[in-house]
Design a protein around this motif. Structure first.
Motif, PDB file in Angstrom:
ATOM      1  N   ALA A 225       0.966  -1.654  -0.082  1.00 16.18           N
ATOM      2  CA  ALA A 225      -0.045   0.093   0.250  1.00 16.18           C
ATOM      3  C   ALA A 225       1.036   1.137  -0.007  1.00 16.18           C
ATOM      4  CB  ALA A 225      -0.909  -0.025   1.171  1.00 16.18           C
TER       5      ALA A 225
ATOM      6  N   SER B 170      -4.705 -10.932   8.509  1.00 15.50           N
ATOM      7  CA  SER B 170      -5.960  -9.703   7.912  1.00 15.50           C
ATOM      8  C   SER B 170      -6.882 -10.041   6.827  1.00 15.50           C
ATOM      9  CB  SER B 170      -4.766  -8.024   7.350  1.00 15.50           C
ATOM     10  OG  SER B 170      -4.263  -8.395   6.383  1.00 15.50           O
TER      11      SER B 170
ATOM     12  N   GLU C  16      -9.000  -1.049   2.727  1.00 17.92           N
ATOM     13  CA  GLU C  16      -8.049  -1.182   3.748  1.00 17.92           C
ATOM     14  C   GLU C  16      -7.043  -2.535   2.898  1.00 17.92           C
ATOM     15  OE1 GLU C  16     -10.369  -2.291   4.227  1.00 17.92           O
ATOM     16  OE2 GLU C  16     -11.117  -4.131   5.358  1.00 17.92           O
ATOM     17  N   ASP C  17      -7.814  -3.018   1.400  1.00 19.62           N
ATOM     18  CA  ASP C  17      -7.155  -4.050   0.730  1.00 19.62           C
ATOM     19  C   ASP C  17      -6.416  -3.372  -0.287  1.00 19.62           C
ATOM     20  OD1 ASP C  17      -9.808  -6.462   1.836  1.00 19.62           O
ATOM     21  OD2 ASP C  17      -7.606  -6.571   1.883  1.00 19.62           O
TER      22      ASP C  17
ATOM     23  N   SER D  66     -14.986   2.981  -0.873  1.00 21.64           N
ATOM     24  CA  SER D  66     -16.133   3.064   0.576  1.00 21.64           C
ATOM     25  C   SER D  66     -17.222   3.147   0.030  1.00 21.64           C
ATOM     26  CB  SER D  66     -15.354   4.032   1.009  1.00 21.64           C
ATOM     27  OG  SER D  66     -14.725   4.754   1.288  1.00 21.64           O
TER      28      SER D  66
END
Length: 120
Positions: free
Chosen positions: A39, A61, A87-88, A120
């Motif tokens: 990331a 995770s 978050e991925d 999101s």
């Protein structure tokens, strides 16, 4: 030897993607496969790997959401990703340890990365 990762893209939270990694070149046998991700601003982390006897390990995770598989006959590995969250979001890289034709030692190879973005 080249590893080519594909299948990334933009997906909404809760969605799914399937990454593929194809190995090509003078390959005798592939011993292990792994998927990593990186990331922005973060270190590259191991997501999942398959060892020499086919055991698969996942980072905590992604357990229960991601599934890794391989096809030794086709020299390919896959990462099925479900219930994706922001978050991925990362660049996903495939990695393989393998024997090349005519070489006695294994070598480690990386794919070029494929971007996964989860909104999101």
């Amino acid at each position: 030897v080249q590893l080519q990762a594909s299948g990334g893209g933009l997906v909404q939270a809760g969605g799914s993607l399937r990454l593929s990694c194809a190995a090509s070149g003078s390959i005798y046998s592939i011993l292990t496969w792994a998927w990593y991700r990186q990331a922005p601003g973060m270190q590259r982390e191991l997501v999942a790997d398959i060892n020499t006897i086919g055991q698969i390990t996942y980072t905590d995770s992604v357990k229960g959401r991601f599934t890794m598989a391989k096809d030794y006959a086709k020299n390919m590995a896959y990462l099925e990703m479900n219930d994706l969250g922001p978050e991925d979001t990362a660049v996903y890289y495939c990695n393989a340890d393998l024997y090349q034709l005519g070489r006695p030692r294994t070598s480690n190879h990386w794919g070029q990365g494929t971007q996964v973005t989860v909104s999101s």
